[in-house]
Design an enzyme around this catalytic site. Structure first.
Site, PDB file in Angstrom:
ATOM      1  N   GLY A   4      13.338   8.912   2.624  1.00  0.00           N
ATOM      2  CA  GLY A   4      14.051   7.754   3.180  1.00  0.00           C
ATOM      3  C   GLY A   4      13.134   6.941   4.078  1.00  0.00           C
ATOM      4  O   GLY A   4      13.179   7.057   5.311  1.00  0.00           O
TER       5      GLY A   4
ATOM      6  N   SER B 238      11.684   3.251   2.941  1.00  0.00           N
ATOM      7  CA  SER B 238      11.870   1.818   2.784  1.00  0.00           C
ATOM      8  C   SER B 238      13.266   1.371   3.221  1.00  0.00           C
ATOM      9  O   SER B 238      14.254   2.077   3.015  1.00  0.00           O
ATOM     10  CB  SER B 238      11.684   1.426   1.319  1.00  0.00           C
ATOM     11  OG  SER B 238      10.464   1.911   0.842  1.00  0.00           O
TER      12      SER B 238
ATOM     13  N   SER C 178      14.282   7.128  -4.182  1.00  0.00           N
ATOM     14  CA  SER C 178      14.254   7.829  -5.471  1.00  0.00           C
ATOM     15  C   SER C 178      14.984   9.160  -5.360  1.00  0.00           C
ATOM     16  O   SER C 178      14.743   9.936  -4.426  1.00  0.00           O
ATOM     17  CB  SER C 178      12.808   8.121  -5.896  1.00  0.00           C
ATOM     18  OG  SER C 178      12.043   6.952  -5.938  1.00  0.00           O
TER      19      SER C 178
ATOM     20  N   GLU D 186      -1.133  15.623  -1.805  1.00  0.00           N
ATOM     21  CA  GLU D 186      -1.294  15.402  -3.260  1.00  0.00           C
ATOM     22  C   GLU D 186      -1.881  14.009  -3.478  1.00  0.00           C
ATOM     23  O   GLU D 186      -1.268  13.113  -4.061  1.00  0.00           O
ATOM     24  CB  GLU D 186       0.029  15.541  -4.025  1.00  0.00           C
ATOM     25  CG  GLU D 186      -0.129  16.185  -5.412  1.00  0.00           C
ATOM     26  CD  GLU D 186      -1.224  15.641  -6.333  1.00  0.00           C
ATOM     27  OE1 GLU D 186      -2.278  16.325  -6.418  1.00  0.00           O
ATOM     28  OE2 GLU D 186      -1.079  14.611  -6.959  1.00  0.00           O
TER      29      GLU D 186
ATOM     30  N   GLU E 165      -1.823  -4.756  -3.425  1.00  0.00           N
ATOM     31  CA  GLU E 165      -2.444  -5.591  -2.379  1.00  0.00           C
ATOM     32  C   GLU E 165      -2.778  -4.737  -1.153  1.00  0.00           C
ATOM     33  O   GLU E 165      -3.812  -4.937  -0.508  1.00  0.00           O
ATOM     34  CB  GLU E 165      -1.494  -6.725  -1.959  1.00  0.00           C
ATOM     35  CG  GLU E 165      -1.269  -7.782  -3.028  1.00  0.00           C
ATOM     36  CD  GLU E 165      -0.274  -7.355  -4.108  1.00  0.00           C
ATOM     37  OE1 GLU E 165       0.300  -6.239  -4.010  1.00  0.00           O
ATOM     38  OE2 GLU E 165      -0.078  -8.124  -5.062  1.00  0.00           O
TER      39      GLU E 165
HETATM   40  C1  LIG Z   1       8.689   3.850  -8.553  1.00  0.00           C
HETATM   41  C2  LIG Z   1       8.983   3.635  -7.103  1.00  0.00           C
HETATM   42  C3  LIG Z   1       9.536   4.661  -6.361  1.00  0.00           C
HETATM   43  C4  LIG Z   1       9.848   4.451  -5.018  1.00  0.00           C
HETATM   44  N1  LIG Z   1      10.429   5.482  -4.325  1.00  0.00           N
HETATM   45  C5  LIG Z   1      10.708   5.319  -3.016  1.00  0.00           C
HETATM   46  C6  LIG Z   1      11.311   6.387  -2.272  1.00  0.00           C
HETATM   47  O1  LIG Z   1      11.615   7.457  -2.808  1.00  0.00           O
HETATM   48  N2  LIG Z   1      11.580   6.188  -0.970  1.00  0.00           N
HETATM   49  C7  LIG Z   1      11.284   5.021  -0.328  1.00  0.00           C
HETATM   50  O2  LIG Z   1      11.526   4.931   0.854  1.00  0.00           O
HETATM   51  N3  LIG Z   1      10.731   3.973  -1.015  1.00  0.00           N
HETATM   52  C8  LIG Z   1      10.436   4.099  -2.345  1.00  0.00           C
HETATM   53  N4  LIG Z   1       9.886   3.056  -3.055  1.00  0.00           N
HETATM   54  C9  LIG Z   1       9.699   1.788  -2.389  1.00  0.00           C
HETATM   55  C10 LIG Z   1       8.254   1.481  -2.090  1.00  0.00           C
HETATM   56  O3  LIG Z   1       7.762   2.325  -1.102  1.00  0.00           O
HETATM   57  C11 LIG Z   1       8.180   0.009  -1.697  1.00  0.00           C
HETATM   58  O4  LIG Z   1       8.599  -0.751  -2.811  1.00  0.00           O
HETATM   59  C12 LIG Z   1       6.782  -0.400  -1.309  1.00  0.00           C
HETATM   60  O5  LIG Z   1       6.407   0.196  -0.097  1.00  0.00           O
HETATM   61  C13 LIG Z   1       6.681  -1.932  -1.156  1.00  0.00           C
HETATM   62  O6  LIG Z   1       7.657  -2.380  -0.279  1.00  0.00           O
HETATM   63  P1  LIG Z   1       8.637  -3.580  -0.672  1.00  0.00           P
HETATM   64  O7  LIG Z   1       9.193  -3.325  -2.028  1.00  0.00           O
HETATM   65  O8  LIG Z   1       9.592  -3.769   0.454  1.00  0.00           O
HETATM   66  O9  LIG Z   1       7.698  -4.844  -0.801  1.00  0.00           O
HETATM   67  P2  LIG Z   1       7.042  -5.703   0.360  1.00  0.00           P
HETATM   68  O10 LIG Z   1       6.420  -4.817   1.375  1.00  0.00           O
HETATM   69  O11 LIG Z   1       8.070  -6.681   0.822  1.00  0.00           O
HETATM   70  O12 LIG Z   1       5.889  -6.436  -0.427  1.00  0.00           O
HETATM   71  C14 LIG Z   1       6.158  -7.511  -1.346  1.00  0.00           C
HETATM   72  C15 LIG Z   1       4.802  -7.989  -1.881  1.00  0.00           C
HETATM   73  O13 LIG Z   1       3.993  -8.484  -0.800  1.00  0.00           O
HETATM   74  C16 LIG Z   1       2.750  -7.797  -0.757  1.00  0.00           C
HETATM   75  N5  LIG Z   1       2.337  -7.554   0.624  1.00  0.00           N
HETATM   76  C17 LIG Z   1       3.071  -7.002   1.622  1.00  0.00           C
HETATM   77  N6  LIG Z   1       2.341  -6.897   2.750  1.00  0.00           N
HETATM   78  C18 LIG Z   1       1.107  -7.384   2.457  1.00  0.00           C
HETATM   79  C19 LIG Z   1      -0.109  -7.514   3.203  1.00  0.00           C
HETATM   80  N7  LIG Z   1      -0.184  -7.116   4.481  1.00  0.00           N
HETATM   81  N8  LIG Z   1      -1.190  -8.020   2.562  1.00  0.00           N
HETATM   82  C20 LIG Z   1      -1.123  -8.412   1.244  1.00  0.00           C
HETATM   83  N9  LIG Z   1       0.009  -8.312   0.507  1.00  0.00           N
HETATM   84  C21 LIG Z   1       1.107  -7.797   1.096  1.00  0.00           C
HETATM   85  C22 LIG Z   1       2.995  -6.454  -1.438  1.00  0.00           C
HETATM   86  O14 LIG Z   1       1.810  -5.904  -1.953  1.00  0.00           O
HETATM   87  C23 LIG Z   1       3.995  -6.851  -2.534  1.00  0.00           C
HETATM   88  O15 LIG Z   1       3.301  -7.367  -3.642  1.00  0.00           O
HETATM   89  C24 LIG Z   1       9.576   3.213  -4.385  1.00  0.00           C
HETATM   90  C25 LIG Z   1       9.012   2.179  -5.147  1.00  0.00           C
HETATM   91  C26 LIG Z   1       8.727   2.371  -6.492  1.00  0.00           C
HETATM   92  C27 LIG Z   1       8.133   1.248  -7.280  1.00  0.00           C
END
Ligand SMILES: Cc1cc2nc3c(=O)[nH]c(=O)nc-3n(C[C@H](O)[C@H](O)[C@H](O)COP(=O)(O)OP(=O)(O)OC[C@H]3O[C@@H](n4cnc5c(N)ncnc54)[C@H](O)[C@@H]3O)c2cc1C
Length: 390
Positions: free
Chosen positions: A126, A128, A160, A243, A374
């Site tokens: 938990g 995001s 997830s 890991e 990124e």
């Molecule tokens: C398959 C999968 C499983 C997941 N499982 C989990 C889970 O079990 N638990 C959990 O908590 N989360 C989970 N997530 C969420 C994941 O951790 C987030 O999607 C990820 O951290 C990106 O956050 P966001 O989606 O809020 O995007 P944002 O952080 O809002 O980013 C949006 C875009 O902006 C870019 N960006 C953001 N900051 C910067 C910066 N400083 N410089 C340049 N570019 C930037 C990012 O690269 C991205 O392209 C999962 C995601 C996926 C795809």
């Protein structure tokens, strides 16, 4: 220089393969498909736990095998190549368990580690939230101390496997006045506690993998904090760091590439086999080899006691972007067949066994999860190349 495994390590690979052949039988897959649990199978996780195939690098006192990072890498590689359904135990074994070993109380170690090593319990991450993804330090889920309990309020997103998990490894804010990295703690929340609501978030393919988890006045014992209160940023960073070899991602790339190669050699549909297709597959094969060595490098650093850092980002970017390239090429080469959804075919003359469309969609997640592309490039630029932050 040759990277070769010792005969003991090769024997261990044989043991893993033998376990997989014995366990992932046709009858198992039939039962698993009927259950409809996707990549999660409590039955498989418990069988792996009973055979000592889960907590490979953990000390025996916590239910592990006491082996090295190399054996752990072999196990991940073989499990992924076999398509084993690992989701039920994966996060608990890879991330939560090792972090508890480092930071957890004796009670937490005693209570949780053997149950993780045996594949009994599942733990979701938990982290995001609607306004905290890449910038996790902005997490706003709160935990307020009331007597012997923490009272938690907030909302987690993209969690997830929360719908089949027993506990949530929860990033919470325990000091709203501290600088953002300093006021964070980790609390283990039982997902059947009153006030927890789990709602599905369907992915691009309509699959239920992610969830939203709402935490509304959830009371948990004070003893459920992992590590020191307000030091959770570092506890969580350590959990994310375990890991790190990324060998599972590499194995996924290898199986995707092998399928694309097989399709190019023996096309089952009128494909657009072309010079550019051959060139791309050749360059993807080179990158897959490079990616394997990069993953091994991370394992070698870990084995020598070093803490790999930007090296992990280099390996992750190489693997994940190559997966997308291969999937994209395969969809294009399949022409209209590449646009078919598995369930969208009518079984008539034109139907095939190809599922590049779903694989192409699936490939997208790899450059986002566990740190977006990124962010990986930022890490390489600053920590690897010493460039100033932007
Ligand atoms: C398959 C999968 C499983 C997941 N499982 C989990 C889970 O079990 N638990 C959990 O908590 N989360 C989970 N997530 C969420 C994941 O951790 C987030 O999607 C990820 O951290 C990106 O956050 P966001 O989606 O809020 O995007 P944002 O952080 O809002 O980013 C949006 C875009 O902006 C870019 N960006 C953001 N900051 C910067 C910066 N400083 N410089 C340049 N570019 C930037 C990012 O690269 C991205 O392209 C999962 C995601 C996926 C795809």
């Amino acid at each position: 220089m040759e990277f070769e495994l010792s005969s003991i390590q090769e024997a261990f690979r044989g043991e893993v393969r033998e376990f997989l052949a014995r366990t992932l039988t046709d009858a198992f897959w039939e039962r698993h498909r009927a259950e409809g649990k996707g990549a999660s199978s409590p039955e498989f996780s418990r069988a792996a736990g009973a055979a000592g195939m889960l907590a490979i690098a953990w000390p025996p006192e916590y239910g592990g095998r006491g082996k090295s990072y190399v054996e752990q890498m072999i196990y991940m590689q073989e499990m992924t190549l076999a398509g084993a359904p690992m989701e039920h135990h994966r996060r608990a074994v890879q991330q939560v368990g090792p972090a508890i070993m480092l930071f957890g109380s004796e009670a937490q170690k005693h209570e949780l580690l053997p149950r993780i090593a045996s594949g009994e319990i599942s733990i979701a991450m938990g982290l995001s939230e609607p306004n905290a993804g890449s910038d996790l330090a902005s997490a706003s889920t709160t935990a307020v101390r009331e007597g012997d309990e923490w009272v938690i309020n907030g909302r987690k997103r993209f969690t997830s496997g929360a719908h089949y998990s027993d506990f949530l490894w929860t990033v919470v804010r325990t000091d709203p006045d501290a600088p953002k990295h300093r006021g964070i703690s980790i609390v283990i929340v039982p997902l059947d506690a009153p006030g927890v609501t789990i709602r599905p978030l369907l992915d691009l393919q309509g699959r239920h993998h992610f969830n939203e988890v709402f935490l509304d006045e959830v009371h948990v014992p004070a003893a459920n904090v992992v590590g020191d209160v307000n030091r959770g940023w570092y506890v969580n960073a350590a959990a994310m760091d375990f890991e790190r070899s990324g060998i599972a991602r590499w194995a996924y790339l290898r199986t995707t590439l092998d399928r694309a190669l097989e399709e190019a050699r023996n096309p089952r549909t009128p494909t657009t086999s072309s010079e550019s297709s051959r060139t791309l597959l050749a360059s993807a094969a080179i990158r897959a080899e490079v990616a394997k060595l990069l993953s091994h490098r991370v394992t070698a650093l870990q084995s020598s006691g070093a803490l790999p850092n930007y090296e992990v980002s280099v390996a992750k970017l190489t693997v994940t972007e190559t997966i997308q390239e291969v999937a994209s090429r395969a969809v294009n080469a399949s022409g209209m067949y590449g646009l078919l959804a598995v369930d969208g075919r009518d079984g008539g003359e034109e139907s095939t066994d190809l599922d590049w469309g779903p694989l192409y969609l699936d490939a997208i997640r790899h450059t986002i999860g566990q740190g977006a592309a990124e962010i990986q490039r930022n890490i390489i630029a600053t920590r690897g190349l010493g460039l100033p932050r932007g």
